[in-house]
Write a protein that holds these residues in place. Structure first.
Motif, PDB file in Angstrom:
ATOM      1  N   ARG A 196      62.428  82.832  42.716  1.00  0.00           N
ATOM      2  CA  ARG A 196      63.818  82.819  42.231  1.00  0.00           C
ATOM      3  C   ARG A 196      64.240  81.405  41.832  1.00  0.00           C
ATOM      4  O   ARG A 196      64.917  81.212  40.816  1.00  0.00           O
ATOM      5  CB  ARG A 196      64.745  83.358  43.323  1.00  0.00           C
ATOM      6  CG  ARG A 196      66.167  83.647  42.845  1.00  0.00           C
ATOM      7  CD  ARG A 196      67.023  84.171  43.992  1.00  0.00           C
ATOM      8  NE  ARG A 196      67.298  83.114  44.955  1.00  0.00           N
ATOM      9  CZ  ARG A 196      68.304  82.243  44.813  1.00  0.00           C
ATOM     10  NH1 ARG A 196      69.103  82.292  43.772  1.00  0.00           N
ATOM     11  NH2 ARG A 196      68.497  81.313  45.734  1.00  0.00           N
ATOM     12  N   LEU A 197      63.824  80.416  42.616  1.00  0.00           N
ATOM     13  CA  LEU A 197      64.139  79.028  42.271  1.00  0.00           C
ATOM     14  C   LEU A 197      63.414  78.602  41.002  1.00  0.00           C
ATOM     15  O   LEU A 197      63.972  77.865  40.171  1.00  0.00           O
ATOM     16  CB  LEU A 197      63.765  78.111  43.437  1.00  0.00           C
ATOM     17  CG  LEU A 197      64.636  78.221  44.682  1.00  0.00           C
ATOM     18  CD1 LEU A 197      64.010  77.438  45.837  1.00  0.00           C
ATOM     19  CD2 LEU A 197      66.049  77.713  44.403  1.00  0.00           C
ATOM     20  N   SER A 198      62.194  79.056  40.830  1.00  0.00           N
ATOM     21  CA  SER A 198      61.449  78.738  39.610  1.00  0.00           C
ATOM     22  C   SER A 198      62.142  79.312  38.380  1.00  0.00           C
ATOM     23  O   SER A 198      62.204  78.662  37.330  1.00  0.00           O
ATOM     24  CB  SER A 198      60.019  79.278  39.707  1.00  0.00           C
ATOM     25  OG  SER A 198      59.284  78.590  40.679  1.00  0.00           O
ATOM     26  N   VAL A 199      62.658  80.537  38.516  1.00  0.00           N
ATOM     27  CA  VAL A 199      63.391  81.152  37.406  1.00  0.00           C
ATOM     28  C   VAL A 199      64.582  80.289  37.017  1.00  0.00           C
ATOM     29  O   VAL A 199      64.829  80.034  35.828  1.00  0.00           O
ATOM     30  CB  VAL A 199      63.843  82.580  37.775  1.00  0.00           C
ATOM     31  CG1 VAL A 199      64.865  83.099  36.773  1.00  0.00           C
ATOM     32  CG2 VAL A 199      62.643  83.516  37.835  1.00  0.00           C
ATOM     33  N   LYS A 200      65.330  79.811  37.999  1.00  0.00           N
ATOM     34  CA  LYS A 200      66.502  78.993  37.709  1.00  0.00           C
ATOM     35  C   LYS A 200      66.105  77.684  37.029  1.00  0.00           C
ATOM     36  O   LYS A 200      66.799  77.197  36.124  1.00  0.00           O
ATOM     37  CB  LYS A 200      67.290  78.725  38.990  1.00  0.00           C
ATOM     38  CG  LYS A 200      68.028  79.957  39.522  1.00  0.00           C
ATOM     39  CD  LYS A 200      68.794  79.649  40.788  1.00  0.00           C
ATOM     40  CE  LYS A 200      69.585  80.881  41.253  1.00  0.00           C
ATOM     41  NZ  LYS A 200      70.705  81.209  40.339  1.00  0.00           N
ATOM     42  N   LEU A 201      64.980  77.102  37.437  1.00  0.00           N
ATOM     43  CA  LEU A 201      64.498  75.876  36.811  1.00  0.00           C
ATOM     44  C   LEU A 201      64.130  76.125  35.354  1.00  0.00           C
ATOM     45  O   LEU A 201      64.471  75.340  34.461  1.00  0.00           O
ATOM     46  CB  LEU A 201      63.287  75.353  37.583  1.00  0.00           C
ATOM     47  CG  LEU A 201      62.800  73.953  37.219  1.00  0.00           C
ATOM     48  CD1 LEU A 201      63.773  72.893  37.728  1.00  0.00           C
ATOM     49  CD2 LEU A 201      61.407  73.707  37.797  1.00  0.00           C
ATOM     50  N   GLU A 202      63.444  77.236  35.096  1.00  0.00           N
ATOM     51  CA  GLU A 202      63.026  77.557  33.735  1.00  0.00           C
ATOM     52  C   GLU A 202      64.213  77.894  32.837  1.00  0.00           C
ATOM     53  O   GLU A 202      64.258  77.483  31.674  1.00  0.00           O
ATOM     54  CB  GLU A 202      62.029  78.718  33.757  1.00  0.00           C
ATOM     55  CG  GLU A 202      60.725  78.416  34.459  1.00  0.00           C
ATOM     56  CD  GLU A 202      59.932  77.314  33.787  1.00  0.00           C
ATOM     57  OE1 GLU A 202      60.087  77.114  32.568  1.00  0.00           O
ATOM     58  OE2 GLU A 202      59.141  76.651  34.472  1.00  0.00           O
ATOM     59  N   THR A 256      58.900  84.333  37.376  1.00  0.00           N
ATOM     60  CA  THR A 256      59.010  82.894  37.598  1.00  0.00           C
ATOM     61  C   THR A 256      59.735  82.179  36.470  1.00  0.00           C
ATOM     62  O   THR A 256      60.032  80.988  36.585  1.00  0.00           O
ATOM     63  CB  THR A 256      57.615  82.259  37.749  1.00  0.00           C
ATOM     64  OG1 THR A 256      56.831  82.549  36.583  1.00  0.00           O
ATOM     65  CG2 THR A 256      56.906  82.788  38.994  1.00  0.00           C
ATOM     66  N   HIS A 257      60.018  82.883  35.372  1.00  0.00           N
ATOM     67  CA  HIS A 257      60.647  82.249  34.207  1.00  0.00           C
ATOM     68  C   HIS A 257      61.936  82.925  33.758  1.00  0.00           C
ATOM     69  O   HIS A 257      62.711  82.327  33.029  1.00  0.00           O
ATOM     70  CB  HIS A 257      59.668  82.234  33.022  1.00  0.00           C
ATOM     71  CG  HIS A 257      58.507  81.320  33.206  1.00  0.00           C
ATOM     72  ND1 HIS A 257      57.546  81.507  34.177  1.00  0.00           N
ATOM     73  CD2 HIS A 257      58.146  80.195  32.543  1.00  0.00           C
ATOM     74  CE1 HIS A 257      56.649  80.540  34.102  1.00  0.00           C
ATOM     75  NE2 HIS A 257      56.989  79.729  33.125  1.00  0.00           N
ATOM     76  N   GLY A 258      62.155  84.149  34.183  1.00  0.00           N
ATOM     77  CA  GLY A 258      63.350  84.877  33.783  1.00  0.00           C
ATOM     78  C   GLY A 258      63.051  85.962  32.776  1.00  0.00           C
ATOM     79  O   GLY A 258      62.019  85.956  32.107  1.00  0.00           O
TER      80      GLY A 258
END
Length: 286
Positions: A196-202, A256-258
């Motif tokens: 979920r954090l990776s999605v937000k970063l992407e 991981t990316h949305g």
């Protein structure tokens, strides 16, 4: 896109003359927390990066290989286009950082074929374009242009420009400390929350790419249909669409990316606002 006589960035490291060797003198050193950030299509190609992201990875020694064939005229044109797009990101982010009393440290772009050593481990074309925070370089195998057109259905020079702008968005996150904070947080939580954090970063990188597009639009660099190409590219690399294509179904907890909708939404948000302050995906509702 209407780049014409727009300047080309001098921050280009061209390693296309050799395969897998030379160009990087980092030896076998260890990498810190930041890890290798694969930006677009790792899931599409099935690349497992869990061993690279988030912990001290020993960089393998890569042997010098035979010289590669000379680049075609089409590849050289794409290399020049990439250098021009990188220059537009330098202009956009240089101006923004100066307005806040800071200096923008420009990233380098490494052009390579097949594989290449990086400060984050060995980079491979199958990973898609990526940014390595440990050496502050964007890595790009130009064959990805054809992959976008033929495999992802995201053709066009503006679509490719979006890819580069997204990578540079990760560099901005690195300069601001966001990337380090997120990777530290990911190391303390379970896989689902880490994803979920990776999605937000992407998604934030997508929004920052939109901020670049806002500046490019002000400079009238887009032709008719260019923004639609960029929108299509953002949607084409959504986790749901990539997983549906490769597996036949999507697993949201593994994203991981949305999703395609999220990636387009945040790219549009950056484009319409032109304001990086509007790119706080971490404060936004899931």
């Amino acid at each position: 896109m209407k780049l014409g006589n727009q300047r080309s960035s001098s921050n280009i490291e061209d390693r296309r003359g050799s395969s897998g060797g030379g160009g990087y003198g980092g030896g076998g050193g260890k990498m810190g927390i930041a890890g290798l950030i694969v930006v677009l299509i790792g899931a599409y190609y099935g690349v497992d990066l869990s061993g690279l992201v988030g912990g001290g990875v020993q960089m393998p020694q890569v042997q010098q290989q035979q010289s590669q064939p000379a680049a075609s005229a089409e590849e050289e044109a794409l290399a020049r286009f990439s250098a021009q797009i990188l220059a537009t990101t330098e202009d956009a982010w240089g101006s923004y950082f100066r307005s806040r009393g800071r200096e923008y440290v420009q990233p380098k772009m490494v052009l390579y074929r097949g594989s290449t050593p990086t400060a984050c481990g060995t980079g491979q074309a199958a990973m898609g374009p990526f940014y390595c925070p440990a050496d502050q370089k964007v890595y790009l195998d130009l064959s990805f242009y054809d992959d976008m057109k033929n495999q992802l259905g995201a053709a066009g020079d503006a679509a490719f420009a979006y890819v580069i702008a997204h990578e540079v968005g990760h560099h901005v996150q690195n300069l601001n400390g966001t990337m380090t904070q997120v990777n530290r947080a990911r190391s303390r939580v379970g896989e689902r929350e880490a994803n979920r954090l990776s999605v937000k970063l992407e998604l934030q990188a997508d929004c920052l790419a939109g901020v670049w597009a806002n500046r490019a639009q002000e400079r009238q660099l887009f032709e008719s249909g260019d923004l639609e190409e960029a929108f299509n590219a953002a949607e084409a690399v959504g986790d749901d669409r990539l997983q549906q294509r490769s597996r036949g179904y999507a697993v949201p907890d593994s994203f991981t990316h949305g999703t395609s909708a999220q990636r387009l939404q945040w790219f549009r948000r950056g484009l319409n606002s032109g304001d990086p302050e509007q790119c706080d995906t971490f404060a936004a509702n899931s």
